[in-house]
Design a protein around this motif. Sequence first.
Motif, mmCIF file in Angstrom:
data_model
loop_
_atom_site.group_PDB
_atom_site.id
_atom_site.type_symbol
_atom_site.label_atom_id
_atom_site.label_comp_id
_atom_site.label_asym_id
_atom_site.label_seq_id
_atom_site.Cartn_x
_atom_site.Cartn_y
_atom_site.Cartn_z
ATOM 1 N N UNK A 92 0.534 -1.155 -0.127
ATOM 2 C CA UNK A 92 0.006 0.023 0.008
ATOM 3 C C UNK A 92 0.821 1.177 -0.066
ATOM 4 N N UNK A 93 1.807 1.424 0.942
ATOM 5 C CA UNK A 93 2.619 2.560 0.701
ATOM 6 C C UNK A 93 3.464 2.778 -0.575
ATOM 7 N N UNK A 94 3.833 1.693 -1.177
ATOM 8 C CA UNK A 94 4.466 1.700 -2.604
ATOM 9 C C UNK A 94 3.367 2.169 -3.655
ATOM 10 N N UNK A 95 2.213 1.672 -3.614
ATOM 11 C CA UNK A 95 1.139 2.069 -4.347
ATOM 12 C C UNK A 95 0.837 3.461 -4.317
ATOM 13 N N UNK A 126 -0.533 5.202 -7.693
ATOM 14 C CA UNK A 126 -1.608 4.272 -8.507
ATOM 15 C C UNK A 126 -2.833 4.098 -7.351
ATOM 16 N N UNK A 127 -3.615 5.320 -7.237
ATOM 17 C CA UNK A 127 -4.558 5.086 -6.280
ATOM 18 C C UNK A 127 -5.657 4.293 -6.213
ATOM 19 N N UNK A 128 -6.029 4.054 -7.406
ATOM 20 C CA UNK A 128 -7.131 2.902 -7.614
ATOM 21 C C UNK A 128 -6.771 1.613 -7.032
ATOM 22 N N UNK A 129 -5.571 1.181 -7.215
ATOM 23 C CA UNK A 129 -5.021 -0.121 -6.619
ATOM 24 C C UNK A 129 -4.718 0.157 -5.160
ATOM 25 N N UNK A 130 -4.319 1.393 -4.741
ATOM 26 C CA UNK A 130 -3.950 1.512 -3.449
ATOM 27 C C UNK A 130 -5.215 1.484 -2.634
ATOM 28 N N UNK A 131 -6.263 2.034 -3.122
ATOM 29 C CA UNK A 131 -7.860 1.843 -2.483
ATOM 30 C C UNK A 131 -8.365 0.650 -2.297
#
Length: 704
Positions: free
Chosen positions: A161-164, A169-174
């Motif tokens: 999550x920190x790397x995203x 890459x907010x859609x994948x992070x969320x």
Amino acid sequence: MIQTICKRFDEVGRLEILRAYEIATSVLDGETRSNKHPFIEHPLAVAKIVSEELMLGSSSIAAVFLHEASRNNPGIIETHRGEFRRDIIDITLGLNKISQIKPRDTKLEAEVYRRLIASYSNDPRVFLIKLADRLEIMRNLYILSKSDQVRKNLETILLYVPLAHQTGIYSIKSELEDLYLRYAEPDKYREITNYLKSTEKEREILVRDFVEPLKDRLSAKGINYHLKARTKSAYSIWRKMQVQGVSIKEVYDIFAIRFIINTPLESELSVCWDVYSLVTEKYKPDTKRLRDWLTTPKPNGYQSLHTTVQNDRGQYIEVQIRTERMDYNAEIGFASHASYKGIKQETAISEWLSNVRNLMQQSSYSEYEQIAPSVLQDVFVFTPDGELRQLHAGATVLDFAFNIHSNIGLHCTGAKIGGRMVPIKEPLKTGEIVEILTSKTQKPTRDWLNFVTTSKARGKIKQYLAQIENKQAQIGKELLDRRLRNWKMEIADDEMAMLIKKYKRDTANQFFSDLGNGTIDISDIKTFITELHDGQKEVRENPEIERKKREDSKGDDVLVIGKGLKNIDYKMAKCCNPVFGDEVFGFVTIKEGIKIHRMSCPNAARLLNNYSHRVQKVKWKDDSAATDFQTTIKIGADQESVTNNIISTISAFKSSIRSFNVTENGRKGIFDIVATLYVPNIGELDKIMASLKKIKGVKQVTRL
């Protein structure tokens, strides 16, 4: 699926992908996933994410299949090296190296993990493919064992999550965050998602009423726009609840109204500020919450103008203002730019990859570092053997020692962490490898209670001190009896009470214990009794200690239903047993009045979706906590002997046990313990459940 993935590429790209896929299917033939499905499903799903969500090229997709074929078969690369371009081979080798990294190697630190990725490959596509791989695993986490679910979930929130986040890459992070919450806090996840469903219509009305007064003003300015109502992710809402210590109803920026403007590049900034001016002329802005990422974009390229305003009814609404170009870029990051502009994928992607590379080479996670401490309320540390242990935030070396074994805790003298000696009160940090040091001569003292944080450590220390106190008390009683016989004196019960008060001891046991260990001088006792009997000293009894009693509120209303409805018959739903502080709603039944359900009730989604017209808003009265509420918890334990610890742990809180049943679950090899409790509020229940989870032998604790 492979044909669908291939169709967006030219003939050369398709042939590369199909050849890599052919090799993978051959090598992986017969291998299955945890759900017994063919393992090839995993690289196929990863390739689909890489192609359609990250929009990478054919080289990346071919590398996905070669990686899965060669990660445990290094000779595959050499055998087929001549069939693929150099960048495909390099990406594959980088992925293979990263797959060998264990969480212990990284100490669960995203900074270390990022550096390892960078050292294994200069090509940022390695990281992006690894991110897609983790997303596919999280989407199918349910097929793994419980222990693997916990491990993968922890790695995801701390590493991926920190790397995203950093690379934008907010859609994948969320999505990763929400999937983490779904498994880490299933009740909270269900409560939040059900609450969002139940309030969906209210948000639609709020958006309509908010925008209506602005339409003419925007049209007069010639501003071409459309709206998006963006609801916060379940994880974002949960994190805000944790950080601010509020309920879901107190999270005022649960959703945002997004103005997306269609305007030429050269006028983007001026038009966005025009919209801001129109919004803040109509609604009162909170200037402290203005975020200008228009003038100065984030390092990952994110551009938007954020503010929070208050409408005429006092409701707070987050407003985001950006152009179509900015919105498109924000959805996936720099990856979206190529698709938005319609540029050939393989050439345009280089700009995005360059930005990803630069972001990964930065030395800090400045923004995310401020978030991470509030994300996890626990710390995760390793034994020297690599076993992962979970403790509350603030836990010390001594807490960790008791977590391993009670005897280790009782004789703990300190620890070695990273080659240095630390004392027993040293706070632990996530990722540390902790070697506990012990001594047979070490014994607990009452001072230990001042710095331990876990219920197990506190309980074991108190138990040990009580045993020592009881032994000393027996010695003290025998000593006083012998001396009284020698002095030819007697002491009545009321005189004994005066004696205990004189020495300021809370209990008779404490008094006799201190008498037995010499803290209280026995000769002083004779003087006190002599003066008392001779009448030379007036001794007055302390005022009677009043015992605080809880008010009996049985029969009183503890809920406000609808818009202040009175004299409405309601009952707590037995399917979920709400307690004070739960997020709840009322459901109008046909024969039994209103049933009160928790938002996290297993039946909540069905009732809210299918019978929304029979749902009533309810809220707790301020004095509801004066009532005890019935609730049931289920505990899974690997041994029946832990029941005493479970009962004593529950009894240490403001609760009482109504029933306690233990049954052996032969299929799972554990004992199922179902306890029905009376508790005053949800906070006390949360403390009880958290403490039970720390008992050795307890595998899981769930609320029924």
